[in-house]
Design a protein around this motif. Sequence first.
Motif, PDB file in Angstrom:
ATOM      1  N   UNK A  55       4.099   4.280  -5.852  1.00 50.68           N
ATOM      2  CA  UNK A  55       4.530   2.983  -6.374  1.00 50.68           C
ATOM      3  C   UNK A  55       3.492   1.886  -6.141  1.00 50.68           C
ATOM      4  N   UNK A  56       2.705   2.038  -5.097  1.00 53.94           N
ATOM      5  CA  UNK A  56       1.716   1.002  -4.785  1.00 53.94           C
ATOM      6  C   UNK A  56       0.554   1.027  -5.756  1.00 53.94           C
ATOM      7  N   UNK A  57       0.080  -0.140  -6.157  1.00 53.98           N
ATOM      8  CA  UNK A  57      -1.015  -0.242  -7.121  1.00 53.98           C
ATOM      9  C   UNK A  57      -2.322   0.260  -6.507  1.00 53.98           C
ATOM     10  N   UNK A  58      -3.083   1.019  -7.304  1.00 51.49           N
ATOM     11  CA  UNK A  58      -4.400   1.517  -6.902  1.00 51.49           C
ATOM     12  C   UNK A  58      -5.415   1.068  -7.945  1.00 51.49           C
ATOM     13  N   UNK A  71       0.839  -1.193   0.000  1.00 49.40           N
ATOM     14  CA  UNK A  71       0.000   0.000   0.000  1.00 49.40           C
ATOM     15  C   UNK A  71       0.878   1.249   0.000  1.00 49.40           C
ATOM     16  N   UNK A  72       0.263   2.366  -0.377  1.00 51.43           N
ATOM     17  CA  UNK A  72       0.991   3.633  -0.433  1.00 51.43           C
ATOM     18  C   UNK A  72       0.945   4.358   0.911  1.00 51.43           C
ATOM     19  N   UNK A  73       2.071   4.949   1.268  1.00 53.23           N
ATOM     20  CA  UNK A  73       2.174   5.815   2.438  1.00 53.23           C
ATOM     21  C   UNK A  73       3.202   6.889   2.095  1.00 53.23           C
ATOM     22  N   UNK A  93       7.769   2.277   2.999  1.00 52.86           N
ATOM     23  CA  UNK A  93       7.463   0.913   2.583  1.00 52.86           C
ATOM     24  C   UNK A  93       8.161   0.519   1.303  1.00 52.86           C
ATOM     25  N   UNK A  94       8.315   1.459   0.372  1.00 54.74           N
ATOM     26  CA  UNK A  94       8.989   1.178  -0.905  1.00 54.74           C
ATOM     27  C   UNK A  94      10.455   1.596  -0.881  1.00 54.74           C
ATOM     28  N   UNK A 141      -0.204   2.399 -11.275  1.00 55.31           N
ATOM     29  CA  UNK A 141       0.953   2.625 -10.409  1.00 55.31           C
ATOM     30  C   UNK A 141       1.991   3.387 -11.225  1.00 55.31           C
ATOM     31  N   UNK A 142       3.168   3.658 -10.636  1.00 60.06           N
ATOM     32  CA  UNK A 142       4.215   4.422 -11.311  1.00 60.06           C
ATOM     33  C   UNK A 142       5.564   3.738 -11.138  1.00 60.06           C
ATOM     34  N   UNK A 143       6.419   3.946 -12.135  1.00 61.53           N
ATOM     35  CA  UNK A 143       7.769   3.410 -12.062  1.00 61.53           C
ATOM     36  C   UNK A 143       8.731   4.399 -12.718  1.00 61.53           C
ATOM     37  N   UNK A 144       8.565   5.682 -12.342  1.00 65.72           N
ATOM     38  CA  UNK A 144       9.374   6.726 -12.961  1.00 65.72           C
ATOM     39  C   UNK A 144       9.680   7.792 -11.924  1.00 65.72           C
ATOM     40  N   UNK A 145      10.646   8.625 -12.238  1.00 69.72           N
ATOM     41  CA  UNK A 145      10.940   9.769 -11.391  1.00 69.72           C
ATOM     42  C   UNK A 145       9.881  10.846 -11.646  1.00 69.72           C
TER      43      UNK A 145
END
Length: 889
Positions: free
Chosen positions: A625-628, A537-539, A579-580, A637-641
Motif C-alpha cells: 500500500x505504501x508508495x514507492x 512506508x511498507x513493512x 502500519x496500514x 502503490x496498490x489499492x486492490x486485493x
Amino acid sequence: MRFIVPFLSFFSILVVHCQELKISGQLKTIDGKGIPYANITLKSAQQTIIAYTTSNIEGYFSFTLNDTTTTAHWLEVNHLGYKKFRTSVINGKMEYLIMLEEQPIDLAEVEVKSPPIRSKNDTLSYDVESFAKSEDRTIGDVLKRMPGIEVEESGQIKYNGKNISNFYIDGDDLLNDRYNIGTRAIPQDMVKDVEVLQNHQPIEVLRDKSYSDDVAINLKIKEDAKLKLTGQIKMGGGIPNLYEAELNSLLFNDKHKMLNVAKANDIGVDLSRELTAFNAENQLQSMNNQRPSEILSSGTVSEPNLPKERYNFNHSALVSANNLTNLKNSFQLKSTINLLYNRNDMNYNSLTNMYVNNDTIRYSEVQNIENKPLMADFSVSLKNNNKKYYFNNMLQVNFSNEKSVSDLQSNSFDFSQQLKTGQYDFSNKISYLHSLKNQHILSFNWYLNYFNKPQTLTINPGINDGALNDSIPFQAVNQITNLPTWFSNLSLSYRIPKGRIKQHYLVGLVSEWQHLTSNLELRQANGDWTPYGNSLDNDLYWKRHRININPSFEYEKGPWESLLSFPLSIQSINYEDVGFKFRENFSKWLFNPAWNLSYNLNSEDYLAVNYSYNNQIGNISDLYRGAILTNYRSLQSNNASLQERNLHNIGLRYNYQRNLQMFFMNASINYSKVRSNTILSHIVSNNLFQTVLLPFSNKSHDLSIAAGISKYLFDIDVNIGANASWNNTRYNQFLNNQLLPFNNLTFSFSPYFETRLLNFLFLKYAGRGNWTTSKMIGATAGIDFPDRQIQFFDQSLDLTFRPFENAFFKLSGRQLLTTQKNAENVKYLFTDLNFRYKIDKWKTDIELDASNLTDIRSYELYTLSSNQFGYSQYDLRGRMLLLRLSFRI
C-alpha cells in the motif's frame, strides 16, 4: 488483413506440399546378397541433388518425396568396391531392384568422406567438415550455416524453430545452459559432428519411459583433439584507445573436461552475454519459483535494436572456469566459477508522447549513465546418471553489486541520480530417482533458495515537489527497498512406466516467505530528512504454502503420443502490514489441467497440439500500500486485493523435415486468453506517472502465427530460408480514470541465404522487416487517439573474398530503415571491413578490424505501444580500428 491472407496462403501451400510418394528398392550382388551402406543419390535432369540416403544392412533403401516433385530423375549408386550405377526413374515405378558389379580398387586412391547429414532414430548428425568454411574459427560460426539450426543474435540456438534445452560436449553438460561461452571459444576443427537429439530425455532412468519433446545439441569431439590440452591467446590494440585480450584453455577427454576463459576489452563487446542462461526462467517456473524483479530503476532507458558493440562504451573483464571430472562408479563432479566486471557508459535522450483525454503529454529525457556491475557466481554439483538410478545435487551461490550514476534533464529540469543494487542468491537442488525391481520409478526432489536484491535510489536535487512535498522545494529524495525471499519446493513422486497408459503421481509442498520493506525520505531545505507525507512506508510480511497433487498419464500407440496432467493444489496465503492495518488469511483450491497430443505423420514429421488452463494467484507486488518511487517520474502503490488470473492457452505446431535432403520447415499457431480481477490504473501528469493496482475486471487476448523454412543445396553450396510471424494482441489500459481498449498488430518477415559465388568469393544475406500498428478499439468519449504504424527494416550483407591461400577479406554492410506516417524516414548504413591472414606454421592469425567506416556517431529509434509513441537517440562509438593477434596453443 493484407498480411494475414498471403501468410495463410503460404501456410496452406506448404501443407499441400506435404502429400508424399515413396521410392524404394534393394541393392544386390550378382549372387543375390544384399549390399549395405551404399550411397544412393536422387538427382534431377539438371543433375541437382534432390535426395540422399544409404542402404541398410540388407541393402534396402527408400526416398520420401512430395508428390509435386517432377519425375525426371536419375538414381545414382556409389559404393566402395563396386562399379558406379546410374539409371533413370521411370514415371509411376516406385520400387527398383539394382544389381551392382564388383570392381577392384586401388587403396592408395581411396578417400573416405562422411555424408553431410546422417539420421539414426531421434539423432540427426551434421558432419562439421561438410559445412565449415576456411574462414571459420569457432563452432558457433559453423552452426549458423547448418540447415535447420538457427543462431540468434543473442547466441540462443534453435532447431527448426524450437529452442534447444541442453548443450552437451561429448555427452557431458559442462556449461549449465550457458553455452554462449562454448560456441564462441571451441575451435570448429576440434568438432567432428554436431548431433541434434530430438525427443531428448537427459535422465537415463526416464529414457523411453517418459514423454519429452525437447531438443538438445551434442558436440562430438574428434579423437585426436581429446588427447591434449589446447587453447588460444588473443591480443589486440587500436584507435581510439582500444584494447582486447583473451586467454582460454580447453580439454575434452573422457575423464576430464574443462573450458576456462579470461577476457578483457573496451571495444564494446558485452561479456555478460556469455554468461546468459537461456532456459533459466523456464527451469524456475517448472519449480513454481518466480523470483522478484528489480523494483527500482534509473529511468526509462531501453536498448536500441543494434548490436551492442555499436553503442556500448565499456571496460569489461571476465573470468570463467568450467571443470568436469568423471569419477569412479559413474559419478561426475562439476564446478563453475564466473567473475565479471563490466563498467559501461551510455548517452541517451528521448521524447515520449502519451495521448490522453484529447491531450498529448510529452516527456523529454536526456541521460548520461555510468554503470559499474560486479558479479561473482559459483556452482558445484555431484551427479550420477545411470539406468538404475539418478542422483544430482547442485549448490549455487551468486553475489552481484551494481552502481549506476547518471546526470539527467527531464522536461528542462536538471538533476542527478544514483542507483545501487545488490544481489544475494543461494540455492541448493537435490534430485534422486530410483528404478525399483518392478521397474517402477520412485523420485525425490528438493529445491531450496534464498534471494534478495536490495536497492537504493537517490535523486538530487528534489524533484516533483508538487506531488511529493506539497509544492515545497526540497534538496533530495531517497528511496530504499528490500525484499528478502526464502523459497522451498519439496516433492515425492511414483512413476509406473509400464502398460498402454503410463502413470505418474506426484505430491509436493511449496513454501514461500517474503518481507517487503521500503523507505521514501525527503531531505528538506534545512537539511533534515523527513518521511514522504502522503503515504506510510511498507513493512509487509508474506507467507504462501501450497500442497500439490499431480496425477499425469501418458499414452502411446502407433503414431499417437499424449500427455494429460491434472494438477490440483490447495494454497494458503497469509500477509500483513501493521502500519496500514490490514491482515489477510485465506485458502483457495487451484486446478490447472494440461494436455499435449502429438501425431507422427512419419519418422520425421509430426503434428502437435497442446492446451493448458492456468489459475494463478498473484504475489507480494500486488499488495503493498505504501508508495514507492520506482524511478524519478514513476510513483507506484496498490489499492486492490490479491490478483487472480485465469489463463487459457491452446497451440498447434507442425514440424516437417527431410534430414538427408536437408530441408526443414515448421509452422505454428497459438492463442491465449487471460482474465484478471485487477487492472493497473495510470494517472499521468506533465512530470509524474502514478500507478495504482485497482480491483477491476480485466481481460486480454493474444493470437500468433509463425512459420519457418530452411533448405541446403549441397551441390551448389547454398543455404537459404525464411521465418515469418504475425501477432495480434488485445488488452485494456486504465488511463486518467478512463478505460481504453487497444489492439496491437505486428508482422515480421526474415529471409536469409548464404552461398559461394566462386571458389574464392562468398556471399551472405540476412534481412528482417517489422510492421507494427497500434490502435484503439471502438470510440471512447473524449478520446481521439490516432492510429499509428511503424515499419522497420534491417538487412545485412557480408561479402568474403579469399585472394590467396589463408587470406580473407570481409566487407560487411548493414542497412536500417524506419518509416512512419507524417514523418521523415530514418535510415542508416553501417559498413565494416575485416582482413585476416593465417600462418599455419606458427598457428597464428593476424587480423585487422575496421568498424563503422562511415563514422556514424548517433542513432535514432522510434517505438510504438498502445497510447505511447517514443523517440530515442543514442550516442554510438564511431569509427574504430583494431589490430589483433591470435595464437593457438
